[in-house]
Design a protein around this motif. Structure first.
Motif, PDB file in Angstrom:
ATOM      1  N   GLY A 190       0.809  -1.217   0.000  1.00 22.77           N
ATOM      2  CA  GLY A 190       0.000   0.000   0.000  1.00 22.77           C
ATOM      3  C   GLY A 190       0.835   1.257   0.000  1.00 22.77           C
ATOM      4  N   MET A 191       1.912   1.262   0.780  1.00 19.66           N
ATOM      5  CA  MET A 191       2.793   2.432   0.801  1.00 19.66           C
ATOM      6  C   MET A 191       3.485   2.638  -0.543  1.00 19.66           C
ATOM      7  SD  MET A 191       2.315   3.789   3.699  1.00 19.66           S
ATOM      8  CE  MET A 191       3.644   4.953   3.785  1.00 19.66           C
TER       9      MET A 191
ATOM     10  N   ILE B  99       2.346   1.645  -3.506  1.00 15.69           N
ATOM     11  CA  ILE B  99       1.339   2.089  -4.465  1.00 15.69           C
ATOM     12  C   ILE B  99       1.007   3.561  -4.238  1.00 15.69           C
ATOM     13  CG2 ILE B  99      -1.089   1.832  -5.110  1.00 15.69           C
ATOM     14  CD1 ILE B  99      -0.712  -1.176  -4.769  1.00 15.69           C
ATOM     15  N   HIS B 100       0.894   3.964  -3.001  1.00 10.46           N
ATOM     16  CA  HIS B 100       0.633   5.376  -2.694  1.00 10.46           C
ATOM     17  C   HIS B 100       1.733   6.258  -3.266  1.00 10.46           C
ATOM     18  CE1 HIS B 100      -0.595   8.926  -0.502  1.00 10.46           C
ATOM     19  NE2 HIS B 100       0.623   9.014   0.004  1.00 10.46           N
ATOM     20  N   ASP B 101       2.975   5.857  -3.105  1.00  8.61           N
ATOM     21  CA  ASP B 101       4.096   6.636  -3.614  1.00  8.61           C
ATOM     22  C   ASP B 101       4.079   6.712  -5.142  1.00  8.61           C
ATOM     23  OD1 ASP B 101       6.528   8.108  -3.265  1.00  8.61           O
ATOM     24  OD2 ASP B 101       7.614   6.328  -3.954  1.00  8.61           O
ATOM     25  N   VAL B 102       3.815   5.588  -5.796  1.00  7.49           N
ATOM     26  CA  VAL B 102       3.783   5.572  -7.261  1.00  7.49           C
ATOM     27  C   VAL B 102       2.638   6.441  -7.779  1.00  7.49           C
ATOM     28  CG1 VAL B 102       3.328   4.090  -9.263  1.00  7.49           C
ATOM     29  CG2 VAL B 102       4.933   3.354  -7.504  1.00  7.49           C
ATOM     30  N   LEU B 103       1.464   6.348  -7.154  1.00  2.00           N
ATOM     31  CA  LEU B 103       0.330   7.159  -7.590  1.00  2.00           C
ATOM     32  C   LEU B 103       0.589   8.641  -7.387  1.00  2.00           C
ATOM     33  CD1 LEU B 103      -2.686   5.064  -6.256  1.00  2.00           C
ATOM     34  CD2 LEU B 103      -1.871   5.231  -8.607  1.00  2.00           C
ATOM     35  N   LYS B 104       1.255   8.981  -6.299  1.00  2.00           N
ATOM     36  CA  LYS B 104       1.546  10.381  -6.000  1.00  2.00           C
ATOM     37  C   LYS B 104       2.555  10.951  -6.992  1.00  2.00           C
ATOM     38  CE  LYS B 104       2.627  13.272  -2.035  1.00  2.00           C
ATOM     39  NZ  LYS B 104       3.008  13.260  -0.630  1.00  2.00           N
TER      40      LYS B 104
ATOM     41  N   ILE C 241      -9.693   3.280  -8.411  1.00  2.00           N
ATOM     42  CA  ILE C 241      -9.687   1.925  -8.967  1.00  2.00           C
ATOM     43  C   ILE C 241      -8.524   1.124  -8.381  1.00  2.00           C
ATOM     44  CG2 ILE C 241      -9.395   0.565 -11.074  1.00  2.00           C
ATOM     45  CD1 ILE C 241     -12.138   1.875 -10.787  1.00  2.00           C
ATOM     46  N   VAL C 242      -7.360   1.732  -8.307  1.00  2.00           N
ATOM     47  CA  VAL C 242      -6.184   1.035  -7.765  1.00  2.00           C
ATOM     48  C   VAL C 242      -6.416   0.657  -6.313  1.00  2.00           C
ATOM     49  CG1 VAL C 242      -3.764   1.342  -7.128  1.00  2.00           C
ATOM     50  CG2 VAL C 242      -4.548   2.041  -9.388  1.00  2.00           C
ATOM     51  N   TRP C 243      -6.942   1.580  -5.511  1.00  2.20           N
ATOM     52  CA  TRP C 243      -7.181   1.287  -4.100  1.00  2.20           C
ATOM     53  C   TRP C 243      -8.289   0.261  -3.914  1.00  2.20           C
ATOM     54  CZ3 TRP C 243      -3.451   1.905  -1.051  1.00  2.20           C
ATOM     55  CH2 TRP C 243      -2.589   2.974  -1.151  1.00  2.20           C
ATOM     56  N   LEU C 244      -9.290   0.279  -4.805  1.00  2.00           N
ATOM     57  CA  LEU C 244     -10.347  -0.721  -4.745  1.00  2.00           C
ATOM     58  C   LEU C 244      -9.790  -2.118  -4.983  1.00  2.00           C
ATOM     59  CD1 LEU C 244     -13.400  -1.419  -4.603  1.00  2.00           C
ATOM     60  CD2 LEU C 244     -13.410  -1.154  -7.099  1.00  2.00           C
TER      61      LEU C 244
ATOM     62  N   CYS D 258      -6.947  -7.575  -0.221  1.00  2.00           N
ATOM     63  CA  CYS D 258      -6.803  -7.690   1.234  1.00  2.00           C
ATOM     64  C   CYS D 258      -8.055  -8.316   1.846  1.00  2.00           C
ATOM     65  CB  CYS D 258      -6.545  -6.312   1.830  1.00  2.00           C
ATOM     66  SG  CYS D 258      -6.214  -6.330   3.592  1.00  2.00           S
ATOM     67  N   ALA D 259      -9.229  -7.915   1.374  1.00  2.00           N
ATOM     68  CA  ALA D 259     -10.478  -8.473   1.899  1.00  2.00           C
ATOM     69  C   ALA D 259     -10.574  -9.962   1.574  1.00  2.00           C
ATOM     70  CB  ALA D 259     -11.673  -7.724   1.316  1.00  2.00           C
ATOM     71  N   GLY D 260     -10.106 -10.361   0.408  1.00  2.00           N
ATOM     72  CA  GLY D 260     -10.106 -11.781   0.065  1.00  2.00           C
ATOM     73  C   GLY D 260      -9.205 -12.585   0.986  1.00  2.00           C
ATOM     74  N   PHE D 261      -8.060 -12.019   1.324  1.00  2.00           N
ATOM     75  CA  PHE D 261      -7.147 -12.685   2.248  1.00  2.00           C
ATOM     76  C   PHE D 261      -7.786 -12.830   3.630  1.00  2.00           C
ATOM     77  CE2 PHE D 261      -3.842 -12.169   5.515  1.00  2.00           C
ATOM     78  CZ  PHE D 261      -3.157 -13.346   5.316  1.00  2.00           C
ATOM     79  N   ILE D 262      -8.466 -11.788   4.087  1.00  2.00           N
ATOM     80  CA  ILE D 262      -9.121 -11.831   5.394  1.00  2.00           C
ATOM     81  C   ILE D 262     -10.274 -12.833   5.372  1.00  2.00           C
ATOM     82  CG2 ILE D 262     -10.516 -10.476   7.003  1.00  2.00           C
ATOM     83  CD1 ILE D 262      -8.710  -8.078   6.261  1.00  2.00           C
TER      84      ILE D 262
END
Length: 73
Positions: A26-27, A29-34, A45-48, A54-58
């Motif tokens: 996540g960090m 991806i945040h950096d690349v998007l920024k 879309i990327v965060w979704l 992550c929800a699938g893993f949980i």
């Protein structure tokens, strides 16, 4: 006593490792998007997609716990 709980300790460690991996992904991806000046819709879309992974893993963990508790797996 430690040998009795070795499987639980390994499971907990593996789950914490995966949580750390999701955090670092996540960090990154945040950096690349920024830095890439990605529009808001693209960011959503990327965060979704990241959230669904992550929800699938949980969900997998919850299903696994319930099946093992019921004696299925």
């Amino acid at each position: 006593m430690l040998a009795e709980y070795m499987q639980q300790i390994e499971t907990l460690g593996l789950n914490l490792f995966f949580a750390a991996i999701f955090f670092f992904i996540g960090m990154a991806i945040h950096d690349v998007l920024k830095q890439g000046n990605v529009p808001k819709f693209g960011r959503y879309i990327v965060w979704l997609v990241l959230f669904l992974g992550c929800a699938g893993f949980i969900a997998k963990g919850i299903i696994q716990m319930t099946w093992e508790g019921a004696g299925i797996g």
